[in-house]
Write a protein that holds these residues in place. Structure first.
Motif, mmCIF file in Angstrom:
data_model
loop_
_atom_site.group_PDB
_atom_site.id
_atom_site.type_symbol
_atom_site.label_atom_id
_atom_site.label_comp_id
_atom_site.label_asym_id
_atom_site.label_seq_id
_atom_site.Cartn_x
_atom_site.Cartn_y
_atom_site.Cartn_z
ATOM 1 N N PRO A 289 -102.589 -52.703 -17.613
ATOM 2 C CA PRO A 289 -102.422 -51.584 -17.508
ATOM 3 C C PRO A 289 -102.174 -50.495 -17.049
ATOM 4 N N ALA A 290 -103.690 -50.336 -16.930
ATOM 5 C CA ALA A 290 -104.634 -49.049 -16.081
ATOM 6 C C ALA A 290 -104.292 -49.383 -14.120
ATOM 7 N N GLU A 291 -104.732 -50.814 -13.725
ATOM 8 C CA GLU A 291 -104.567 -51.270 -12.600
ATOM 9 C C GLU A 291 -102.606 -50.876 -12.184
ATOM 10 N N VAL A 292 -101.958 -51.179 -13.386
ATOM 11 C CA VAL A 292 -100.343 -50.796 -12.909
ATOM 12 C C VAL A 292 -100.036 -49.407 -12.672
ATOM 13 N N ARG A 293 -100.894 -48.491 -13.319
ATOM 14 C CA ARG A 293 -101.054 -47.191 -13.119
ATOM 15 C C ARG A 293 -101.366 -47.095 -12.293
ATOM 16 N N ALA A 294 -102.443 -47.495 -11.703
ATOM 17 C CA ALA A 294 -103.153 -47.273 -10.328
ATOM 18 C C ALA A 294 -102.269 -47.249 -9.447
ATOM 19 N N ARG A 295 -101.587 -48.449 -9.233
ATOM 20 C CA ARG A 295 -100.941 -49.387 -8.137
ATOM 21 C C ARG A 295 -99.523 -48.420 -8.220
ATOM 22 N N CYS A 296 -98.846 -47.315 -9.084
ATOM 23 C CA CYS A 296 -97.761 -46.533 -8.937
ATOM 24 C C CYS A 296 -98.232 -45.326 -8.581
ATOM 25 N N ALA A 297 -99.518 -44.389 -8.887
ATOM 26 C CA ALA A 297 -99.804 -43.719 -8.477
ATOM 27 C C ALA A 297 -99.670 -43.765 -6.307
ATOM 28 N N ASP A 298 -100.773 -44.621 -6.697
ATOM 29 C CA ASP A 298 -100.166 -45.129 -5.212
ATOM 30 C C ASP A 298 -99.831 -44.719 -4.707
ATOM 31 N N LEU A 299 -97.960 -45.584 -4.845
ATOM 32 C CA LEU A 299 -97.159 -45.114 -4.526
ATOM 33 C C LEU A 299 -96.357 -44.276 -4.176
ATOM 34 N N GLY A 300 -96.677 -43.458 -5.460
ATOM 35 C CA GLY A 300 -96.135 -42.002 -5.844
ATOM 36 C C GLY A 300 -94.434 -42.076 -6.773
ATOM 37 N N LEU A 301 -95.213 -42.983 -7.794
ATOM 38 C CA LEU A 301 -93.593 -43.308 -8.630
ATOM 39 C C LEU A 301 -94.735 -43.522 -10.257
ATOM 40 N N ALA A 302 -93.750 -42.200 -10.674
ATOM 41 C CA ALA A 302 -93.787 -42.541 -12.274
ATOM 42 C C ALA A 302 -93.419 -43.473 -12.890
ATOM 43 N N ILE A 303 -94.274 -44.065 -14.153
ATOM 44 C CA ILE A 303 -94.050 -44.504 -14.433
ATOM 45 C C ILE A 303 -93.120 -43.456 -15.889
ATOM 46 N N GLU A 304 -92.012 -43.314 -16.188
ATOM 47 C CA GLU A 304 -90.886 -42.777 -16.486
ATOM 48 C C GLU A 304 -90.415 -43.130 -18.156
ATOM 49 N N LEU A 305 -91.259 -44.672 -18.473
ATOM 50 C CA LEU A 305 -90.497 -45.146 -18.977
ATOM 51 C C LEU A 305 -91.297 -46.356 -20.003
ATOM 52 N N TYR A 306 -91.526 -47.438 -20.356
ATOM 53 C CA TYR A 306 -92.069 -48.203 -21.423
ATOM 54 C C TYR A 306 -90.780 -49.468 -22.158
ATOM 55 N N GLN A 307 -90.660 -50.619 -21.803
ATOM 56 C CA GLN A 307 -89.450 -50.583 -22.515
ATOM 57 C C GLN A 307 -89.373 -52.147 -22.612
ATOM 58 N N PRO A 308 -88.782 -52.951 -23.457
ATOM 59 C CA PRO A 308 -88.439 -51.918 -24.648
ATOM 60 C C PRO A 308 -88.887 -52.576 -25.839
ATOM 61 N N PHE A 309 -89.136 -52.036 -27.088
ATOM 62 C CA PHE A 309 -89.873 -51.811 -27.994
ATOM 63 C C PHE A 309 -88.689 -52.274 -29.382
ATOM 64 N N ARG A 310 -88.637 -53.463 -29.685
ATOM 65 C CA ARG A 310 -86.928 -54.417 -30.524
ATOM 66 C C ARG A 310 -87.169 -54.254 -31.501
ATOM 67 N N ASP A 311 -85.737 -54.474 -32.734
ATOM 68 C CA ASP A 311 -86.081 -54.586 -34.188
ATOM 69 C C ASP A 311 -87.606 -53.662 -34.688
ATOM 70 N N PHE A 312 -87.041 -52.558 -34.951
ATOM 71 C CA PHE A 312 -88.538 -51.984 -35.427
ATOM 72 C C PHE A 312 -87.527 -50.846 -36.635
ATOM 73 N N GLU A 313 -86.250 -50.560 -36.850
ATOM 74 C CA GLU A 313 -86.077 -49.869 -37.987
ATOM 75 C C GLU A 313 -85.277 -51.270 -39.290
#
Ligand SMILES: O=C(O)c1ccc(O)c(O)c1
Ligand SMILES: [Mg+2]
Length: 632
Positions: free
Chosen positions: A62-86
């Motif tokens: 995940p840290a490498e994904v973060r770095a890659r996105c930062a290099d490309l100027g992309l924000a990670i706006e959301l992570y998904q999906p988290f299912r079947d919780f409630e």
């Protein structure tokens, strides 16, 4: 007149203060996470929604994904999906909270602050709102402790929560600062529940907005969502109205595309991302002014060009197909009036109809075939038209011109066809030296009525959005008909003044090897004010128009109750007939197919007939096939 692409001008800026950020979910795009991120960045997106699958299968931490996105100027706006919780029994709740903590770890490493939780589909979930409120509150407590927000989304097929208003009641009752809604246009608009109340959602409680369009289909909503979503403007939903409601509720987060689509999952992600960006830019432009916080920042597109007609259609020909098309044009009453000053290009004219035969087009095609390589539309402001096209990420084509030649601004359509914008004075005609050929009586053809362009299966929806957005055309409707070699889908487009028309068609399933002789035909339709006069003139010119089965005329009598004498004349010339519910009539005839895939149509619209005679398309397609069989 056709040449290579260069990159589009810079689109309107985004991401600045007061301007919604533009995001795309990784699920929209094909390939590995590396492919997807590169495509999203290249298309100009500000951020992504990271789909769990894309992370799980990636070799990057995940840290490498973060770095890659930062290099490309992309924000990670959301992570998904988290299912079947409630709304589960206590033991399951404990396990679910543990599961959530693991995902919070991932978000922390990604540097993302929003987790999408979609409404449960699990059999273990109880139909108990109070329990859902409590448990989502607990989840939000845990999230808040880690600086994370929970965006709760009602899946349209959720077990107990399947509508936006139900999800909102739960979020409102939980009243937790780290718990808000994720609104997804598909889940909202695929259901009967009126979206109007969205405007009344408490400001700040919509945490995330996902956008997808879709065709209206009567089918299971899960299948509809997972296979048939489209980018905004490619389907039947009122996305502008929907976004307007969300913005009125004070939403200031990203506009994020979340499109599950079987074709996009297989297509070049760089191209899909551009299609996605075009849809978003066009959607933003269509928002009501009061809905648009960015209006203060002037992110408007140049207005669509005023179109006044079809100027010319260009065919790419070679040494074999060129002479064939010359004969056909002569037989239709055209005259070879001009020869290009610097290129092996001929101009043929009749009335306001112009056809250009170009032997210098380098697009690859089989020897002996001809293809529509370009078409030109007359517009009041060609430069504005190109500026708009560039802002919509259309590839703007450079115009190579010789000394003293007119400039024609051009862009490339998704199938590679060049679209030229001609000045109202048609200055480009000065590029042609008169041949001195005497203009004959012709056959009464007045102007180009429309072009019929068969599209590659994978790019039909992209092409529709391209022509609608770039040219400011309206879609007239979608027709489907059973043709001899498959079900066909046809979409007509026109400008408000009906000066320009395009008919895009596609086989509803990818074509197989069967019946290759009728694959991908293209045609130009010329208008006449006297179809019988034109038909008689074509007869005199010795032009063999397409013969139509007697059975068709028997069926016409049954369907429309036409007079014997009328039907006799129609049959004599192979003229097809259609009538709309308002009494408008279409009379039209066709030539055989030449140069592998080209045919011509002559049509006469009466009483405001606005369509393309789609009801007759299977008849024409069968007649083309029978004629082929007779030839061999
Ligand atoms: O199809 C799904 O499961 C699914 C998952 C996440 C979403 O945001 C969504 O809209 C659908
Ligand atoms: Mg969604």
């Amino acid at each position: 007149m056709t040449s290579s692409r260069r990159s589009a001008p810079t689109p309107p800026p985004s991401g600045a203060a007061g301007v919604p950020r533009r995001a795309v979910a990784t699920v929209c795009l094909s390939g590995t996470l590396e492919d997807k991120l590169a495509a999203a960045a290249a298309a100009g997106f500000d951020g992504i929604e990271l789909f769990e699958n894309d992370l799980v299968v990636a070799p990057w931490s995940p840290a490498e994904v973060r770095a890659r996105c930062a290099d490309l100027g992309l924000a990670i706006e959301l992570y998904q999906p988290f299912r079947d919780f409630e709304a589960v029994p206590a033991d399951l709740l404990r396990a679910n909270l543990d599961r959530a903590e693991r995902k919070f770890d991932v978000l922390a490493e990604l540097g993302a602050d929003t987790l999408l939780v979609c409404s449960s589909v699990a059999p273990a979930a109880l139909d108990d709102d109070a329990l859902a409120v409590d448990q989502l509150g607990l989840l939000a407590d845990r999230a808040a402790a880690r600086g994370i927000r929970i965006a709760y989304e009602a899946l349209a097929w959720g077990r107990h929560v399947s509508t936006w208003d139900h999800a909102w009641r739960i979020v409102a009752r939980a009243d937790h600062p780290a718990l808000g809604l994720c609104l997804d246009s598909f889940h909202v608009l695929s259901r009967e529940v009126d979206p109007a109340g969205i405007a009344g959602i408490t400001p700040g409680k919509i945490f995330f907005l996902q956008l997808a369009d879709a065709p209206r289909l009567r089918m299971d909503v899960l299948q509809w969502s997972r296979h048939h979503r489209l980018f905004p403007g490619q389907g039947a939903f009122d996305l502008a109205g929907f976004v307007g409601l969300v913005l009125s509720a004070g939403y200031a987060g990203p506009l994020s595309l979340e499109v599950f689509n079987d074709v996009f999952r297989q297509s070049d992600p760089a191209r899909t991302a551009v299609d996605a960006m075009r849809s978003l830019v066009h959607l933003e432009d269509g928002l009501h002014p009061t809905d648009r916080p960015e209006d203060r920042r002037q992110r408007r597109l140049p207005v669509a060009p005023g179109l006044t007609g079809h100027s010319f259609t260009e065919f790419a020909v070679d040494g074999r197909s060129g002479p064939v098309l010359q004969d056909v044009l002569r037989g239709l009453g055209f005259t070879h009036t001009g020869q290009h000053r610097s290129k092996p290009v001929q101009l043929w004219e009749q009335g306001g109809c112009r056809v250009v035969l170009n032997s210098a087009v380098t697009r690859p095609q089989a020897s002996g075939t001809a293809a529509i390589s370009a078409f030109a539309l007359t517009t009041t402001d060609p430069h504005r038209a190109v500026d708009r096209a560039g802002a919509l990420h259309a590839p703007v084509l450079p115009r190579r011109r010789g000394p003293g030649e007119a400039e024609l601004a051009a862009v490339a359509a998704p199938d590679g066809t060049s679209v030229f914008f001609a000045e109202p004075d048609d200055g480009w005609r000065a590029d042609f030296l008169p041949t001195g050929n005497e203009v004959g009586a012709g056959a009464g053809l007045v102007a180009t009525d429309h072009l019929g362009l068969t599209q590659p299966f994978d790019h039909f929806d992209e092409a529709g959005l391209f022509y609608r957005s770039v040219l400011g055309l309206r879609q007239l409707g979608t027709e489907e008909y059973a043709a001899p070699f498959g079900l066909m889908r046809s979409r007509g487009f026109t400008d408000p003044g009906r000066a320009v028309r395009l008919a895009l068609t596609v086989a509803v399933l990818r074509r197989g090897e069967w019946a290759p002789s009728v694959a991908d035909p293209q045609h130009v339709a010329f208008g006449t004010d006297d179809i019988f006069g034109t038909a008689a003139a074509l007869d005199r010119l010795g032009t063999g128009t397409l013969r139509i089965s007697d059975n068709y005329y028997a069926d016409l009598v049954a369907r429309f109750g036409l007079a014997e004498e009328t039907v006799r004349r129609l049959r004599r010339y192979g003229i097809l007939y259609d009538r709309d519910p308002r009494g408008g009539e279409l009379l039209h005839l066709y030539t055989p197919v030449y140069g592998g895939r080209i045919f011509f149509e002559v049509l006469h619209r009466r009483g405001g007939y606005d369509g393309f005679g789609d009801a007759n398309a299977p008849v024409r397609m069968a007649a083309h096939r029978y004629r082929r069989l007779a030839e061999v």
